[in-house]
Design an enzyme around this catalytic site. Sequence first.
Site, PDB file in Angstrom:
ATOM      1  N   LEU A 152      -9.547 -30.964   5.857  1.00 40.42           N
ATOM      2  CA  LEU A 152      -8.731 -32.161   5.714  1.00 40.42           C
ATOM      3  C   LEU A 152      -9.309 -32.967   4.559  1.00 40.42           C
ATOM      4  O   LEU A 152     -10.530 -33.001   4.375  1.00 40.42           O
ATOM      5  CB  LEU A 152      -8.749 -33.014   6.990  1.00 40.42           C
ATOM      6  CG  LEU A 152      -8.017 -32.488   8.218  1.00 40.42           C
ATOM      7  CD1 LEU A 152      -8.224 -33.450   9.399  1.00 40.42           C
ATOM      8  CD2 LEU A 152      -6.528 -32.311   7.958  1.00 40.42           C
ATOM      9  N   ASP A 153      -8.446 -33.622   3.788  1.00 40.76           N
ATOM     10  CA  ASP A 153      -8.933 -34.493   2.721  1.00 40.76           C
ATOM     11  C   ASP A 153      -9.903 -35.516   3.301  1.00 40.76           C
ATOM     12  O   ASP A 153      -9.780 -35.922   4.464  1.00 40.76           O
ATOM     13  CB  ASP A 153      -7.777 -35.255   2.069  1.00 40.76           C
ATOM     14  CG  ASP A 153      -6.822 -34.353   1.318  1.00 40.76           C
ATOM     15  OD1 ASP A 153      -7.182 -33.184   1.064  1.00 40.76           O
ATOM     16  OD2 ASP A 153      -5.716 -34.818   1.002  1.00 40.76           O
ATOM     17  N   ARG A 154     -10.824 -35.937   2.497  1.00 40.11           N
ATOM     18  CA  ARG A 154     -11.799 -36.934   2.934  1.00 40.11           C
ATOM     19  C   ARG A 154     -11.114 -38.195   3.474  1.00 40.11           C
ATOM     20  O   ARG A 154     -11.531 -38.776   4.474  1.00 40.11           O
ATOM     21  CB  ARG A 154     -12.722 -37.301   1.768  1.00 40.11           C
ATOM     22  CG  ARG A 154     -13.802 -38.314   2.115  1.00 40.11           C
ATOM     23  CD  ARG A 154     -14.759 -38.490   0.957  1.00 40.11           C
ATOM     24  NE  ARG A 154     -15.836 -39.403   1.289  1.00 40.11           N
ATOM     25  CZ  ARG A 154     -16.918 -39.593   0.550  1.00 40.11           C
ATOM     26  NH1 ARG A 154     -17.071 -38.909  -0.580  1.00 40.11           N
ATOM     27  NH2 ARG A 154     -17.858 -40.438   0.913  1.00 40.11           N
TER      28      ARG A 154
END
Length: 274
Positions: free
Chosen positions: A131-133
Amino acid sequence: MKLELSHTVTEISANASTILTTLSGLPRQRIKDAMAKGAVSLKRGKHTKRIRRINTVVKPGDILQLNYDDSVLALKPPVIECLEDRRSYSVWFKPAGIMSQGNQFGDHMSILRIIEKQNDNKREVFPVHRLDRETSGLIIVAHSKKMAATLSSLFQTQQIEKSYQAIVLGKTEETGTIDRLLDKKNAITHFKRLNFNEETNNSLIDIRLETGRTHQIRRHCDSIGHPIMGDPRYGTGNKNQQGLQLVAYKLTFRCPIKHQQVTFELPEPFAQNT
């Protein structure tokens, strides 16, 4: 303070921390902290790995790398929640701001390392997806190489359905499909509007992906004029102090252990962000 240092070892039976303390000019305690948080790596032949022990002995020809950023090392990882533990894999809630994996400046703020620490380093952890940060939500972690390969294959063959919710700028269509190339590759995003708030001019949408390109949801929403609220990178008129309003709230797949369909879901996706 930020410092990037690479050193090819010439000393015989040298101590990694001693070499780095001398070369960097940093106190030994700071080197110890940087090593514990994954900011020091050792390349030996074709293999590179993080080294954490301050008394690690290095050999001539080894390459020591220190990537020191005191602002990163000062960050304190939160305690994160395990929603389901099935021994060979587990499902966790990743808060926004936590990386899926570490980078050269450390891994103490990555979900994998946080899970390792919470489990007192008693269980191996392997990444299955990312998942994106800036994105919060459900993430699966494997606890064996075999299970990691099995779950990764399910993701790659789109046998795991991922559902997201996002708050976007403006009033979207009731339903829609965004079929636009990203990085010269096919990318398809389906969405359904759940609610529109006239006062804030925001739509709450439910999202399902057919593909998994980098920042796909964020880029696709921006491309149709409805950027996600709080996105620091994409869109205009959508900035806020609350951060990216995107949550990976549901995972549905056939459990490789129990061989039956399972769904893991956050009942109130945005409640975790408040």
